[in-house]
Design a protein around this motif. Structure first.
Motif, PDB file in Angstrom:
ATOM      1  N   VAL A  41      16.409  10.620  26.868  1.00  0.00           N
ATOM      2  CA  VAL A  41      15.690  11.847  26.526  1.00  0.00           C
ATOM      3  C   VAL A  41      14.296  11.445  26.084  1.00  0.00           C
ATOM      4  O   VAL A  41      14.129  10.516  25.278  1.00  0.00           O
ATOM      5  CB  VAL A  41      16.392  12.632  25.396  1.00  0.00           C
ATOM      6  N   GLY A  42      13.288  12.138  26.620  1.00  0.00           N
ATOM      7  CA  GLY A  42      11.915  11.840  26.262  1.00  0.00           C
ATOM      8  C   GLY A  42      11.244  13.006  25.575  1.00  0.00           C
ATOM      9  O   GLY A  42      11.387  14.158  25.980  1.00  0.00           O
ATOM     10  N   SER A  43      10.500  12.719  24.521  1.00  0.00           N
ATOM     11  CA  SER A  43       9.735  13.722  23.799  1.00  0.00           C
ATOM     12  C   SER A  43       8.486  13.050  23.259  1.00  0.00           C
ATOM     13  O   SER A  43       8.475  11.828  23.034  1.00  0.00           O
ATOM     14  CB  SER A  43      10.561  14.300  22.643  1.00  0.00           C
ATOM     15  N   ARG A  44       7.435  13.847  23.049  1.00  0.00           N
ATOM     16  CA  ARG A  44       6.231  13.272  22.440  1.00  0.00           C
ATOM     17  C   ARG A  44       6.487  12.897  20.987  1.00  0.00           C
ATOM     18  O   ARG A  44       5.718  12.155  20.388  1.00  0.00           O
ATOM     19  CB  ARG A  44       5.070  14.261  22.554  1.00  0.00           C
ATOM     20  N   ASP A  45       7.553  13.425  20.441  1.00  0.00           N
ATOM     21  CA  ASP A  45       8.001  13.095  19.084  1.00  0.00           C
ATOM     22  C   ASP A  45       9.352  12.395  19.211  1.00  0.00           C
ATOM     23  O   ASP A  45      10.365  13.037  19.489  1.00  0.00           O
ATOM     24  CB  ASP A  45       8.127  14.380  18.259  1.00  0.00           C
ATOM     25  N   VAL A  46       9.375  11.078  19.057  1.00  0.00           N
ATOM     26  CA  VAL A  46      10.616  10.338  19.266  1.00  0.00           C
ATOM     27  C   VAL A  46      11.706  10.790  18.302  1.00  0.00           C
ATOM     28  O   VAL A  46      12.900  10.751  18.625  1.00  0.00           O
ATOM     29  CB  VAL A  46      10.364   8.815  19.154  1.00  0.00           C
ATOM     30  N   GLY A  47      11.323  11.266  17.127  1.00  0.00           N
ATOM     31  CA  GLY A  47      12.312  11.773  16.178  1.00  0.00           C
ATOM     32  C   GLY A  47      13.031  12.993  16.730  1.00  0.00           C
ATOM     33  O   GLY A  47      14.228  13.174  16.507  1.00  0.00           O
ATOM     34  N   LYS A  48      12.291  13.828  17.459  1.00  0.00           N
ATOM     35  CA  LYS A  48      12.903  15.004  18.067  1.00  0.00           C
ATOM     36  C   LYS A  48      13.890  14.595  19.158  1.00  0.00           C
ATOM     37  O   LYS A  48      14.963  15.183  19.301  1.00  0.00           O
ATOM     38  CB  LYS A  48      11.824  15.917  18.638  1.00  0.00           C
ATOM     39  N   ALA A  49      13.529  13.567  19.919  1.00  0.00           N
ATOM     40  CA  ALA A  49      14.436  13.061  20.950  1.00  0.00           C
ATOM     41  C   ALA A  49      15.713  12.501  20.324  1.00  0.00           C
ATOM     42  O   ALA A  49      16.819  12.737  20.823  1.00  0.00           O
ATOM     43  CB  ALA A  49      13.743  11.986  21.788  1.00  0.00           C
ATOM     44  N   ARG A  50      15.564  11.792  19.228  1.00  0.00           N
ATOM     45  CA  ARG A  50      16.746  11.228  18.554  1.00  0.00           C
ATOM     46  C   ARG A  50      17.627  12.334  17.988  1.00  0.00           C
ATOM     47  O   ARG A  50      18.854  12.261  18.075  1.00  0.00           O
ATOM     48  CB  ARG A  50      16.298  10.282  17.446  1.00  0.00           C
ATOM     49  N   ALA A  51      17.006  13.361  17.424  1.00  0.00           N
ATOM     50  CA  ALA A  51      17.784  14.479  16.880  1.00  0.00           C
ATOM     51  C   ALA A  51      18.523  15.210  17.994  1.00  0.00           C
ATOM     52  O   ALA A  51      19.673  15.644  17.818  1.00  0.00           O
ATOM     53  CB  ALA A  51      16.858  15.437  16.138  1.00  0.00           C
ATOM     54  N   PHE A  52      17.883  15.343  19.146  1.00  0.00           N
ATOM     55  CA  PHE A  52      18.511  15.982  20.303  1.00  0.00           C
ATOM     56  C   PHE A  52      19.756  15.199  20.721  1.00  0.00           C
ATOM     57  O   PHE A  52      20.823  15.772  20.967  1.00  0.00           O
ATOM     58  CB  PHE A  52      17.515  16.038  21.459  1.00  0.00           C
ATOM     59  N   ILE A  53      19.626  13.891  20.807  1.00  0.00           N
ATOM     60  CA  ILE A  53      20.744  13.037  21.220  1.00  0.00           C
ATOM     61  C   ILE A  53      21.893  13.114  20.225  1.00  0.00           C
ATOM     62  O   ILE A  53      23.072  13.069  20.598  1.00  0.00           O
ATOM     63  CB  ILE A  53      20.258  11.587  21.399  1.00  0.00           C
ATOM     64  N   ALA A  54      21.557  13.262  18.951  1.00  0.00           N
ATOM     65  CA  ALA A  54      22.584  13.269  17.906  1.00  0.00           C
ATOM     66  C   ALA A  54      23.369  14.571  17.837  1.00  0.00           C
ATOM     67  O   ALA A  54      24.421  14.625  17.190  1.00  0.00           O
ATOM     68  CB  ALA A  54      21.934  13.006  16.552  1.00  0.00           C
ATOM     69  N   GLN A  55      22.903  15.619  18.509  1.00  0.00           N
ATOM     70  CA  GLN A  55      23.597  16.906  18.447  1.00  0.00           C
ATOM     71  C   GLN A  55      24.981  16.795  19.092  1.00  0.00           C
ATOM     72  O   GLN A  55      25.121  16.255  20.191  1.00  0.00           O
ATOM     73  CB  GLN A  55      22.809  17.976  19.196  1.00  0.00           C
ATOM     74  N   PRO A  56      26.018  17.326  18.432  1.00  0.00           N
ATOM     75  CA  PRO A  56      27.331  17.377  19.078  1.00  0.00           C
ATOM     76  C   PRO A  56      27.325  18.421  20.175  1.00  0.00           C
ATOM     77  O   PRO A  56      26.753  19.505  20.014  1.00  0.00           O
ATOM     78  CB  PRO A  56      28.271  17.785  17.936  1.00  0.00           C
ATOM     79  N   ARG A  57      27.904  18.095  21.309  1.00  0.00           N
ATOM     80  CA  ARG A  57      27.961  19.035  22.419  1.00  0.00           C
ATOM     81  C   ARG A  57      29.413  19.207  22.850  1.00  0.00           C
ATOM     82  O   ARG A  57      30.074  18.252  23.228  1.00  0.00           O
ATOM     83  CB  ARG A  57      27.088  18.562  23.587  1.00  0.00           C
ATOM     84  N   GLN A  58      29.867  20.423  22.800  1.00  0.00           N
ATOM     85  CA  GLN A  58      31.262  20.742  23.112  1.00  0.00           C
ATOM     86  C   GLN A  58      31.621  20.281  24.517  1.00  0.00           C
ATOM     87  O   GLN A  58      30.811  20.352  25.432  1.00  0.00           O
ATOM     88  CB  GLN A  58      31.479  22.252  23.002  1.00  0.00           C
ATOM     89  N   HIS A  59      32.837  19.827  24.675  1.00  0.00           N
ATOM     90  CA  HIS A  59      33.431  19.422  25.956  1.00  0.00           C
ATOM     91  C   HIS A  59      32.947  18.070  26.462  1.00  0.00           C
ATOM     92  O   HIS A  59      33.348  17.639  27.534  1.00  0.00           O
ATOM     93  CB  HIS A  59      33.187  20.462  27.053  1.00  0.00           C
ATOM     94  N   GLU A  60      32.050  17.418  25.741  1.00  0.00           N
ATOM     95  CA  GLU A  60      31.583  16.127  26.241  1.00  0.00           C
ATOM     96  C   GLU A  60      32.742  15.131  26.278  1.00  0.00           C
ATOM     97  O   GLU A  60      33.498  14.985  25.328  1.00  0.00           O
ATOM     98  CB  GLU A  60      30.469  15.567  25.357  1.00  0.00           C
ATOM     99  N   THR A  61      32.874  14.480  27.409  1.00  0.00           N
ATOM    100  CA  THR A  61      33.951  13.500  27.576  1.00  0.00           C
ATOM    101  C   THR A  61      33.407  12.091  27.762  1.00  0.00           C
ATOM    102  O   THR A  61      34.159  11.131  27.763  1.00  0.00           O
ATOM    103  CB  THR A  61      34.808  13.858  28.803  1.00  0.00           C
ATOM    104  N   ILE A  62      32.103  11.985  27.944  1.00  0.00           N
ATOM    105  CA  ILE A  62      31.485  10.684  28.181  1.00  0.00           C
ATOM    106  C   ILE A  62      30.724  10.277  26.921  1.00  0.00           C
ATOM    107  O   ILE A  62      29.809  10.968  26.494  1.00  0.00           O
ATOM    108  CB  ILE A  62      30.531  10.735  29.384  1.00  0.00           C
ATOM    109  N   HIS A  63      31.125   9.214  26.308  1.00  0.00           N
ATOM    110  CA  HIS A  63      30.489   8.774  25.079  1.00  0.00           C
ATOM    111  C   HIS A  63      29.801   7.435  25.340  1.00  0.00           C
ATOM    112  O   HIS A  63      30.365   6.374  25.166  1.00  0.00           O
ATOM    113  CB  HIS A  63      31.524   8.656  23.958  1.00  0.00           C
ATOM    114  N   GLU A  64      28.559   7.516  25.805  1.00  0.00           N
ATOM    115  CA  GLU A  64      27.792   6.321  26.098  1.00  0.00           C
ATOM    116  C   GLU A  64      26.442   6.449  25.403  1.00  0.00           C
ATOM    117  O   GLU A  64      25.949   7.560  25.182  1.00  0.00           O
ATOM    118  CB  GLU A  64      27.607   6.164  27.611  1.00  0.00           C
ATOM    119  N   PRO A  65      25.828   5.338  25.055  1.00  0.00           N
ATOM    120  CA  PRO A  65      24.540   5.415  24.357  1.00  0.00           C
ATOM    121  C   PRO A  65      23.472   6.074  25.230  1.00  0.00           C
ATOM    122  O   PRO A  65      23.388   5.815  26.432  1.00  0.00           O
ATOM    123  CB  PRO A  65      24.208   3.957  24.062  1.00  0.00           C
TER     124      PRO A  65
END
Length: 347
Positions: A41-65
């Protein structure tokens, strides 16, 4: 364009430009496509990208970095990214496409594709120069109801199609003037934000547009907040569209033919039911395979699958949303904006 084989890349890596709500919907869709993998995920604010990645998303079955990048350049240079999805405000699309296409990445760009036709032509020319896949994210065309609707029309279920009408509106009264839907510097206005749905629907059903006439009410920020347009299509059929940021509409669409009509259940762009009237017979509800059950994740799954299908087949564009048609529709929005006097900063 060389096909992306399953043996060479068993799962297709996606990178997202933008960490807002629309990118979140795309990320959720990826988790429902087994051969898709969100890698960055790319953002001009890397903190925003990290927060986006950290969000739990329902039904996700793939847990990879998933990697967070603090610039769009870093995102497109990521070697594990095969497809770049662009989910930023409209004026940013062209620059992001230039970055991604020059890096040789496939691109799925959110609608509206660009702010104007000149930018759209430049993006398509660049994609063709680099032999790279490019597609506008008009997910509506890929949902099962739209596929079935187009089949019914092509098979003559209602005779010759002669007219289409569609509307999409909601009240933006509670939104601040700085919101992307209202801010001219962000390409705001009803036509580009939601009017593109009835416009695209009409072209999807009736084919090429040859003439258009539009009128609009402009709001305090100078963008259109209630817009109506009439169009003529190459085969002689007519269409009417309406979009509004002043009032909530039925979000309904109808296709009229010489021997019947098809009523698309609201909201038409995400319909899960079609009703067909043939001749003078009563309404017939037409079941559509795949739409009588909950969405497989969300509405964007089918367009992700279309991107994968095209890449596996070595296609540089989708035959369902061809690039020349995308360019033409952006051009018709230019024409309409000129008619009611809306120009964006820098145009």
């Amino acid at each position: 364009m060389q096909a992306l084989t399953t043996s060479a890349r068993p799962r297709i890596g996606w990178g997202l430009i933008g960490a807002g709500g629309i990118s979140d919907q795309l990320a959720r869709a990826l988790s429902h496509v087994p051969e898709a993998r969100l890698v960055a995920v790319g953002s001009r604010d890397v903190g925003k990208a990290r927060a986006f990645i950290a969000q739990p998303r329902q039904h996700e079955t793939i847990h990879e970095p998933v990697r967070a990048h603090g610039s769009y350049r870093a995102l497109v240079d990521d070697p594990d990214v095969d497809v770049v999805y662009i989910g930023t405000p409209h004026p940013d699309h062209i620059d992001s496409m230039r970055l991604a296409l020059a890096a040789g990445k496939a691109v799925l760009c959110e609608k509206p594709f660009t702010l104007n036709r000149g930018e759209a032509e430049a993006a398509v020319a660049l994609a063709r120069r680099h032999d790279a896949f490019l597609m506008e994210a008009m997910w509506m065309r890929y949902v099962p109801a739209m596929v079935e609707l187009r089949r019914l029309v092509a098979d003559g279920a209602i005779g010759e199609p002669v007219a289409v009408s569609a509307d999409f509106g909601f009240s933006a009264a509670g939104l601040p003037a700085s919101h992307r839907a209202l801010a001219p510097e962000l390409g705001g206005g009803g036509l580009l934000d939601i009017g593109i749905y009835p416009l695209n629907f009409a072209a999807f059903v009736l084919g090429d547009i040859v003439a258009a006439q539009a009128d609009a009410v402009l709001g305090p920020t100078g963008v259109d907040i209630h817009t109506v347009f009439n169009m003529r299509h190459a085969g002689g059929a007519l269409s009417q569209g309406m979009c509004s940021l002043r009032t909530t509409t039925a979000c309904h669409a109808t296709v009229l033919g010489t021997d019947g009509r098809i009523d698309v259940a609201p909201p038409f762009y995400a319909a899960q039911q079609l009703r067909v009237a043939r001749g003078t017979r009563p309404w017939e509800e037409t079941p559509v395979e795949g739409i009588d059950r909950p969405w497989r994740g969300n509405r964007y799954v089918a367009q992700v699958e279309e991107v994968h299908r095209c890449l596996r087949a070595g296609l540089a564009e989708s035959p369902v949303m061809p690039l020349d048609e995308t360019v033409a529709l952006v051009g018709w929005m230019d024409t309409m904006r000129a008619q009611f006097g809306l120009r964006y900063p820098g145009e």
